[in-house]
Design an enzyme around this catalytic site. Structure first.
Site, mmCIF file in Angstrom:
data_model
loop_
_atom_site.group_PDB
_atom_site.id
_atom_site.type_symbol
_atom_site.label_atom_id
_atom_site.label_comp_id
_atom_site.label_asym_id
_atom_site.label_seq_id
_atom_site.Cartn_x
_atom_site.Cartn_y
_atom_site.Cartn_z
ATOM 1 N N GLU A 268 0.830 -1.203 0.000
ATOM 2 C CA GLU A 268 0.000 0.000 0.000
ATOM 3 C C GLU A 268 0.868 1.259 0.000
ATOM 4 O OE1 GLU A 268 -2.613 -0.258 3.313
ATOM 5 O OE2 GLU A 268 -3.588 -2.068 2.609
ATOM 6 N N ARG A 307 2.731 19.999 5.697
ATOM 7 C CA ARG A 307 3.733 19.039 6.146
ATOM 8 C C ARG A 307 4.923 19.661 6.893
ATOM 9 N NH1 ARG A 307 6.496 16.097 3.331
ATOM 10 N NH2 ARG A 307 6.321 14.162 4.524
ATOM 11 N N TYR A 311 4.856 17.888 10.360
ATOM 12 C CA TYR A 311 5.823 16.793 10.479
ATOM 13 C C TYR A 311 7.278 17.272 10.527
ATOM 14 C CZ TYR A 311 1.828 14.052 8.693
ATOM 15 O OH TYR A 311 0.598 13.487 8.501
ATOM 16 N N CYS A 337 -1.695 33.667 8.994
ATOM 17 C CA CYS A 337 -1.485 34.349 10.262
ATOM 18 C C CYS A 337 -1.176 33.322 11.358
ATOM 19 C CB CYS A 337 -2.712 35.186 10.619
ATOM 20 S SG CYS A 337 -2.417 36.305 12.002
#
EC number: 4.1.1.20
Length: 410
Positions: A268, A307, A311, A337
């Site tokens: 997957e 991201r 992360y 902001c």
């Protein structure tokens, strides 16, 4: 050190021309790169009966799903809406694996009616499923192997504290439910996380899967999930797919001999398929010098690419408009902001107001996690296919922000 050479074109199409034609911000995808990533997996696992189930949550545009289908891939969906998008893209129901987390039995019933393969990851719903369908509807069960893997804690999903999967320590409880309701278990699945580099993690989790699989006589496949590491910057170490493919395939074939019949091996991949294929093109609104830092403020931000903030992900940035300019150090920041840093302390060819910049490796979890935060509009999407730039999502307009609001006469 020589400056890394970044592509200014995709399939002969100038990224500058894409920015000019379609405006910015705009996501641009290379259809050939998506195809080649799928072919890489097919070659690496050529010794086994393989099904590649692209993890659609990474990028769900119907046209991207069509590219995956043309390359010989199938799909994994995590919501009934993703299942429907896959059907819209032309996939047959039997090509779709449905792997939800924490959803109601009502949604699962919807997907059963649509005909996709059901993958369950908790005991209460497995029992409800057994009460409802018995042996009538085949099911896959997601196992949590309790293996810590992945490049970031937020994308490591196979450890003991993860919400995903049924604990391997609860295998006896799974078997009790399967026996009680005569549930037809045709697959076992696991996924430990993303950014996994070497074969050892897949082999370690595979051994957990193999041992559990001996308890289920009706299996047709084992699903090893995904999580292959892609490169984000010059010199990044990436997953050696040929080594992983060869070693996992060898172990899988040995298990099939022990199990007594040939099974399919499912994967997957999500980020592996689309990450490197995508770039987010933006424009420099302002170049702001302070005594310590020079900021490049662009017409995008965490509302389009979350991201880096979510992360701490690294995304290379390069200047499309002035690629040969003198390198200077910049912080590339968004127009939201919030603290909204896309890239910090980066050496980039001199940026001037109005320059187009490309943010690399933005194909996965870019537009699919985009929002209207600050009431900003979501960007357009463009696919480079057969040497032509094709619009595959229109840029939002102000009216889209009001479309589903019910305005009261107060």
């Amino acid at each position: 050190m020589p400056r890394p050479q970044h592509p200014l074109t995709i399939q002969g199409v100038s990224l500058n021309s894409v920015a000019e034609q379609f405006g910015t911000p705009v996501y641009v995808y290379d259809g050939d790169k998506i195809t080649s990533q799928i072919k890489t997996l097919q070659q690496a696992f050529s010794k086994v009966p393989l099904k590649i189930k692209y993890a659609t949550k990474a990028l769900t545009n119907v046209n991207i799903l069509k590219v995956v289908k043309l390359a010989g891939g199938e799909v994994d969906a995590v919501s009934v809406q993703e299942v429907r998008l896959c059907l819209e893209a032309g996939f047959k129901a039997e090509d779709i694996m449905y792997t939800p987390n924490g959803v109601s039995l009502e949604e699962i019933k919807e997907v059963v009616e649509l005909g996709a393969m059901i993958n369950l990851d908790n005991l209460p719903v497995l029992e409800l499923f057994g009460q409802t369908y018995g042996h009538e509807v085949p099911v896959c069960i997601r196992i949590n192997p309790h293996i810590m893997a992945g490049g970031n804690a937020k994308i490591s999903v196979g450890h003991i504290a993860s919400k995903f999967g049924v604990s391997i320590h609860q295998l006896d409880e799974i078997l009790e439910l399967v026996k009680k309701y005569n549930i037809q278990v045709t697959g076992l699945h696991l996924h430990t996380g993303s950014d996994i580099l070497d074969a050892e993690v897949f082999l370690k989790s595979g051994n957990v899967l193999f041992e559990a699989a001996l308890k289920f006589p009706e299996l047709k496949f084992l699903d090893f999930g995904g999580g292959f590491k892609v490169g984000y910057k010059e010199g990044d170490v990436v997953t050696d797919m040929m080594e992983v493919g060869n070693r996992v395939s060898e172990a899988f074939l040995k298990f099939c001999e022990k199990y007594g019949k040939k099974l399919e091996l499912w994967l997957e991949p999500g980020k592996f398929v689309v990450s490197e294929a995508g770039s987010l093109l933006v424009q420099a609104n302002v170049v702001k010098k302070t005594p310590q830092i020079t900021f490049v403020g662009v017409n995008s931000g965490l509302n389009h690419l979350i991201r880096p903030m979510m992360y701490d992900a690294y995304h290379d940035v390069y200047n499309l408009s002035n690629p040969e300019g003198e390198e200077k150090k910049y912080n590339v920041v968004g127009y939201i902001c919030e603290t909204d840093t896309i890239a910090a302390e980066r050496d980039i060819a001199e940026v001037r107001m109005g320059d187009f910049l490309a943010i690399k490796n933005a194909g996965a979890y870019g537009i699919s996690m985009a929002s209207n935060y600050n009431s900003r509009l979501r960007p357009a999407e463009v696919l480079i296919w057969e040497g032509k730039a094709r619009l595959i999502r229109k840029r939002e307009e102000f009216e889209d922000l009001l479309r589903n609001q019910v305005v009261l006469d107060l």
